[in-house]
Design a protein around this motif. Structure first.
Motif, PDB file in Angstrom:
ATOM      1  N   ALA A  22     -14.923   3.852  -5.438  1.00  0.00           N
ATOM      2  CA  ALA A  22     -15.203   5.268  -5.232  1.00  0.00           C
ATOM      3  C   ALA A  22     -16.397   5.722  -6.054  1.00  0.00           C
ATOM      4  O   ALA A  22     -17.207   6.546  -5.608  1.00  0.00           O
ATOM      5  CB  ALA A  22     -13.967   6.101  -5.592  1.00  0.00           C
ATOM      6  N   ARG A  61      -2.401   5.947 -10.524  1.00  0.00           N
ATOM      7  CA  ARG A  61      -3.601   6.603 -10.014  1.00  0.00           C
ATOM      8  C   ARG A  61      -4.821   5.739 -10.334  1.00  0.00           C
ATOM      9  O   ARG A  61      -4.841   5.023 -11.332  1.00  0.00           O
ATOM     10  CB  ARG A  61      -3.743   7.982 -10.652  1.00  0.00           C
ATOM     11  N   PRO A  62      -5.856   5.798  -9.469  1.00  0.00           N
ATOM     12  CA  PRO A  62      -7.066   5.021  -9.745  1.00  0.00           C
ATOM     13  C   PRO A  62      -7.575   5.277 -11.154  1.00  0.00           C
ATOM     14  O   PRO A  62      -7.624   6.412 -11.625  1.00  0.00           O
ATOM     15  CB  PRO A  62      -8.051   5.527  -8.691  1.00  0.00           C
ATOM     16  N   TRP A  74     -12.475  -7.086  -4.168  1.00  0.00           N
ATOM     17  CA  TRP A  74     -11.138  -7.138  -3.574  1.00  0.00           C
ATOM     18  C   TRP A  74     -10.128  -7.768  -4.531  1.00  0.00           C
ATOM     19  O   TRP A  74      -8.919  -7.578  -4.365  1.00  0.00           O
ATOM     20  CB  TRP A  74     -11.170  -7.951  -2.278  1.00  0.00           C
ATOM     21  N   GLU A 123       0.803  -1.217   0.000  1.00  0.00           N
ATOM     22  CA  GLU A 123       0.000   0.000   0.000  1.00  0.00           C
ATOM     23  C   GLU A 123       0.839   1.273   0.000  1.00  0.00           C
ATOM     24  O   GLU A 123       0.398   2.307  -0.493  1.00  0.00           O
ATOM     25  CB  GLU A 123      -0.938   0.018   1.209  1.00  0.00           C
ATOM     26  N   HIS A 151      -9.826  -1.279  -8.673  1.00  0.00           N
ATOM     27  CA  HIS A 151     -10.705  -1.485  -7.521  1.00  0.00           C
ATOM     28  C   HIS A 151     -11.036  -0.154  -6.852  1.00  0.00           C
ATOM     29  O   HIS A 151     -12.196   0.160  -6.561  1.00  0.00           O
ATOM     30  CB  HIS A 151     -10.021  -2.434  -6.535  1.00  0.00           C
ATOM     31  N   GLU A 152      -9.998   0.665  -6.618  1.00  0.00           N
ATOM     32  CA  GLU A 152     -10.215   1.951  -5.955  1.00  0.00           C
ATOM     33  C   GLU A 152     -11.127   2.852  -6.784  1.00  0.00           C
ATOM     34  O   GLU A 152     -12.010   3.527  -6.245  1.00  0.00           O
ATOM     35  CB  GLU A 152      -8.875   2.637  -5.711  1.00  0.00           C
ATOM     36  N   TRP A 153     -10.885   2.886  -8.076  1.00  0.00           N
ATOM     37  CA  TRP A 153     -11.711   3.714  -8.961  1.00  0.00           C
ATOM     38  C   TRP A 153     -13.164   3.276  -8.917  1.00  0.00           C
ATOM     39  O   TRP A 153     -14.075   4.105  -8.758  1.00  0.00           O
ATOM     40  CB  TRP A 153     -11.173   3.616 -10.396  1.00  0.00           C
ATOM     41  N   ALA A 198      -5.386  -3.107  -8.262  1.00  0.00           N
ATOM     42  CA  ALA A 198      -5.690  -2.276  -7.101  1.00  0.00           C
ATOM     43  C   ALA A 198      -6.235  -0.916  -7.515  1.00  0.00           C
ATOM     44  O   ALA A 198      -7.216  -0.414  -6.943  1.00  0.00           O
ATOM     45  CB  ALA A 198      -4.435  -2.100  -6.250  1.00  0.00           C
ATOM     46  N   GLU A 199      -5.628  -0.300  -8.537  1.00  0.00           N
ATOM     47  CA  GLU A 199      -6.097   1.019  -8.948  1.00  0.00           C
ATOM     48  C   GLU A 199      -7.492   0.947  -9.566  1.00  0.00           C
ATOM     49  O   GLU A 199      -8.286   1.878  -9.429  1.00  0.00           O
ATOM     50  CB  GLU A 199      -5.104   1.676  -9.920  1.00  0.00           C
TER      51      GLU A 199
END
Length: 278
Positions: free
Chosen positions: A198, A99-100, A185, A93, A193-195, A190-191
């Motif tokens: 959100a 970036r997302p 998950w 992390e 997932h975050e996008w 990872a990016e």
């Protein structure tokens, strides 16, 4: 601030009854489940170290510690796999990450050809965010009229959590919601997932966020649909992981004769069409 790894371990500790592990009850507890001291003793680590992991102050526990915690909590194989995955993403992390961003939607020609060969079966290519990237004509026929395929970029996760028709379509909506939240998950990165989280969380609300924080590994059973035509459909699901693409090819197999007959009626006379979203 916690981490996904710490949240998962704490959730499993809170959800494990002491008597299930042969531990005595010690009167009233401030929180359900195991005390930190109980879990630490079973795993052979200090209470202080377990506290650091749960609170996100130690982000890189060794494989030996992870295995000891999995043994102490009696995790099943799917839960152990999720524990290892969370340890991997938690440990990274702090690294510089892109970036997302939304995930790529391209499906390789060989995968599309495989999907075409599955006609007239019910099958689709998806990713872990729930994007329906390609589908057979039979999949489209079965899901037509449900709202899932409305628009140019259908997404099962968004549909499950934001479209009221999903609660009517899925006989076991709670189970399907658990599956879709858990899959977030797993990527596809990872990016991505975050996008997506959100973007989705404000519309989905606590039905989504509660599941994300609980880290409940779903038991993927039969899929039951209350179809708009009035038919009750039951499908077994076979999933082929396309690891290099971060995608899955999912085949829906009728679980009984009534479902097979209903699918034939819904499918109609057309054969061989393939609907692809890129």
């Amino acid at each position: 601030m916690g981490t996904p790894l710490g949240d998962f371990i704490r959730a499993r500790r809170d959800g494990t009854r002491p008597e299930a592990l042969g531990l005595p009850e010690h009167g009233r507890r401030r929180a359900p489940g195991l005390r930190r001291s109980d879990l630490a003793a079973r795993a052979g680590i200090s209470v202080e170290y377990l506290t650091r992991i749960e609170q996100g102050r130690d982000r890189n526990p060794s494989p030996a510690v992870l295995n000891a915690l999995a043994d102490a909590l009696l995790l099943d194989p799917a839960e152990r796999g999720h524990l290892r995955y969370l340890a991997k993403i938690t440990g990274g992390e702090c690294a510089n990450r892109p970036r997302p961003a939304p995930p790529a939607r391209r499906v390789r020609p060989a995968v599309l050809e495989t999907l075409r060969l599955l006609e007239p079966g019910v099958a689709a290519v998806t990713n872990r965010l729930g994007d329906v990237l390609a589908r057979t004509a039979a999949y489209e026929s079965v899901l037509a009229g449900t709202g899932l395929l409305d628009g140019d970029a259908p997404n099962l996760t968004r549909y499950v959590f934001t479209d009221p028709r999903a609660r009517e379509l899925f006989a076991d909506w709670e189970d399907v919601a658990d599956e879709q939240a858990f899959d977030l998950w797993l990527g596809p990165a990872a990016e991505n997932h975050e996008w997506f989280v959100a973007e989705l969380a404000p519309a989905a609300g606590p039905d989504l966020t509660r599941r994300l924080h609980r880290h409940a590994v779903p038991r993927r059973g039969e899929l039951r649909l209350h179809h708009p035509s009035g038919a009750e459909l039951r499908f077994a699901r076979e999933t082929l992981e396309l690891a290099s693409d971060a995608q899955q090819l999912v085949v829906f197999l009728p679980a009984d004769g009534a479902t097979a007959e209903a699918v034939d009626r819904l499918r109609g006379p057309s054969r061989g069409r393939l609907r692809v979203i890129s």
